[in-house]
Scaffold this motif. Structure first.
Motif, PDB file in Angstrom:
ATOM      1  N   THR A  27       0.827  -1.223   0.000  1.00  0.00           N
ATOM      2  CA  THR A  27       0.000   0.000   0.000  1.00  0.00           C
ATOM      3  C   THR A  27       0.853   1.261   0.000  1.00  0.00           C
ATOM      4  O   THR A  27       0.353   2.352   0.270  1.00  0.00           O
ATOM      5  CB  THR A  27      -0.929   0.019   1.233  1.00  0.00           C
ATOM      6  OG1 THR A  27      -0.137  -0.069   2.425  1.00  0.00           O
ATOM      7  CG2 THR A  27      -1.926  -1.122   1.188  1.00  0.00           C
ATOM      8  N   VAL A  68       6.048   1.922   4.065  1.00  0.00           N
ATOM      9  CA  VAL A  68       5.516   1.487   5.361  1.00  0.00           C
ATOM     10  C   VAL A  68       5.829   2.539   6.419  1.00  0.00           C
ATOM     11  O   VAL A  68       6.917   2.567   6.993  1.00  0.00           O
ATOM     12  CB  VAL A  68       6.116   0.125   5.780  1.00  0.00           C
ATOM     13  CG1 VAL A  68       5.495  -0.327   7.104  1.00  0.00           C
ATOM     14  CG2 VAL A  68       5.880  -0.911   4.695  1.00  0.00           C
ATOM     15  N   GLU A 102       0.715  -1.436   9.617  1.00  0.00           N
ATOM     16  CA  GLU A 102       1.225  -2.212   8.506  1.00  0.00           C
ATOM     17  C   GLU A 102       2.444  -3.022   8.935  1.00  0.00           C
ATOM     18  O   GLU A 102       2.646  -4.144   8.488  1.00  0.00           O
ATOM     19  CB  GLU A 102       1.599  -1.314   7.324  1.00  0.00           C
ATOM     20  CG  GLU A 102       2.004  -2.117   6.099  1.00  0.00           C
ATOM     21  CD  GLU A 102       1.997  -1.311   4.810  1.00  0.00           C
ATOM     22  OE1 GLU A 102       2.253  -1.906   3.754  1.00  0.00           O
ATOM     23  OE2 GLU A 102       1.743  -0.095   4.876  1.00  0.00           O
ATOM     24  N   ARG A 124       1.192  -6.140  10.391  1.00  0.00           N
ATOM     25  CA  ARG A 124       0.727  -7.104   9.397  1.00  0.00           C
ATOM     26  C   ARG A 124       1.904  -7.799   8.713  1.00  0.00           C
ATOM     27  O   ARG A 124       1.815  -8.976   8.359  1.00  0.00           O
ATOM     28  CB  ARG A 124      -0.182  -6.419   8.383  1.00  0.00           C
ATOM     29  CG  ARG A 124      -1.522  -5.989   8.992  1.00  0.00           C
ATOM     30  CD  ARG A 124      -2.537  -5.529   7.978  1.00  0.00           C
ATOM     31  NE  ARG A 124      -2.187  -4.242   7.394  1.00  0.00           N
ATOM     32  CZ  ARG A 124      -1.895  -4.044   6.122  1.00  0.00           C
ATOM     33  NH1 ARG A 124      -1.889  -5.077   5.276  1.00  0.00           N
ATOM     34  NH2 ARG A 124      -1.604  -2.843   5.667  1.00  0.00           N
TER      35      ARG A 124
END
Length: 256
Positions: free
Chosen positions: A153, A156, A161, A164
């Motif tokens: 996405t 970071v 994130e 994850r």
């Protein structure tokens, strides 16, 4: 029966003090940046390697932002805690380094070190969204021992994130960050960095092999056996040593 020389490599070293162990870790960490730089595995300001402090285990040492891997010395390293506060050092750190590594270190208390950089073949392979196949003896080190984070996405910057990514890493030694690159961990700096170097080579090999045909996979039982032979922490530490000796001999300034 051939002698098992790997048994002679001391994976669990003992130190007389936290100070002695801290210096040992910092020296290997500083050398690791030189090792990656010598192999062209760094790119601009991207990339970071961290090692947990032996005394303050919710703190880790990391490279300063905007300092070339090829120039990093022990005295340049920055100590940061899991809240993001710089405890030792005057330079800033990469925001992404904190977002990723703080979560890795919290999720994996067994992992003293973590390595991530935007290496050429790791980046290329990450665009496939695939795990590595067991097509060579060397690639078997990662057989059933690496994960995939398939949710890129952007850079970071957020802790969520980072969490994850840590979840995708799980209990593995490595994770492929889709459209991004590679990340490896280890019980020691030596192990984490060797896995990174080795995984980059595994990516290169599979990319090249697929250009000329369909690589033949090593059978499951043989891949599992080979993973146990070359994928252990002791193998990571042992393979790192020649790289460290080379840097120590040719670039001893990193100790400063």
């Amino acid at each position: 029966m051939a002698k098992d020389y790997t048994a002679e490599i001391d994976i669990k070293q003992t130190f007389k003090s936290y100070e002695e162990e801290r210096l040992y870790r910092k020296q290997r960490l500083a050398a690791s940046f030189r090792i990656l730089a010598r192999r062209g595995l760094n790119l601009g300001v991207a990339g970071h390697i961290t090692v947990r402090d032996p005394e303050f285990t919710d703190h880790f040492w990391v490279n300063p932002f905007m300092t070339s891997f090829s120039q990093i010395k022990v005295s340049d390293l920055i100590l940061v805690n899991h809240e993001g506060r710089i405890v030792e050092g005057k330079k800033p750190i990469n925001r992404a380094a904190f977002a990723i590594h703080s979560q890795i270190h919290q999720a994996r208390p067994d992992a003293a070190a973590a390595a991530h950089s935007h290496s050429p073949y790791g980046k290329v392979w990450s665009t496939t969204g695939r795990l590595l196949d067991p097509i060579t003896q060397d690639s078997c080190a990662f057989y059933n021992d690496h994960g995939l984070f398939n949710d890129f996405t952007g850079v970071v910057y957020e802790l969520e994130e980072g969490k994850r990514i840590a979840e995708a890493l799980g209990n593995y030694k490595a994770v492929i960050l889709q459209n991004h690159g590679l990340l490896t961990v280890g019980q020691t700096v030596e192990e984490a960095v060797w896995w990174f170097v080795s995984m980059e080579e595994a990516c290169k090999t599979q990319i090249m092999a697929e250009q000329i045909g369909s690589p033949i996979l090593i059978e499951k039982e043989h891949a599992e056996l080979t993973a146990k032979q070359i994928g252990l922490p002791v193998a990571g530490k042992g393979n790192f040593q020649p790289l460290y000796d080379e840097v120590l001999r040719e670039e001893p300034g990193f100790l400063g």
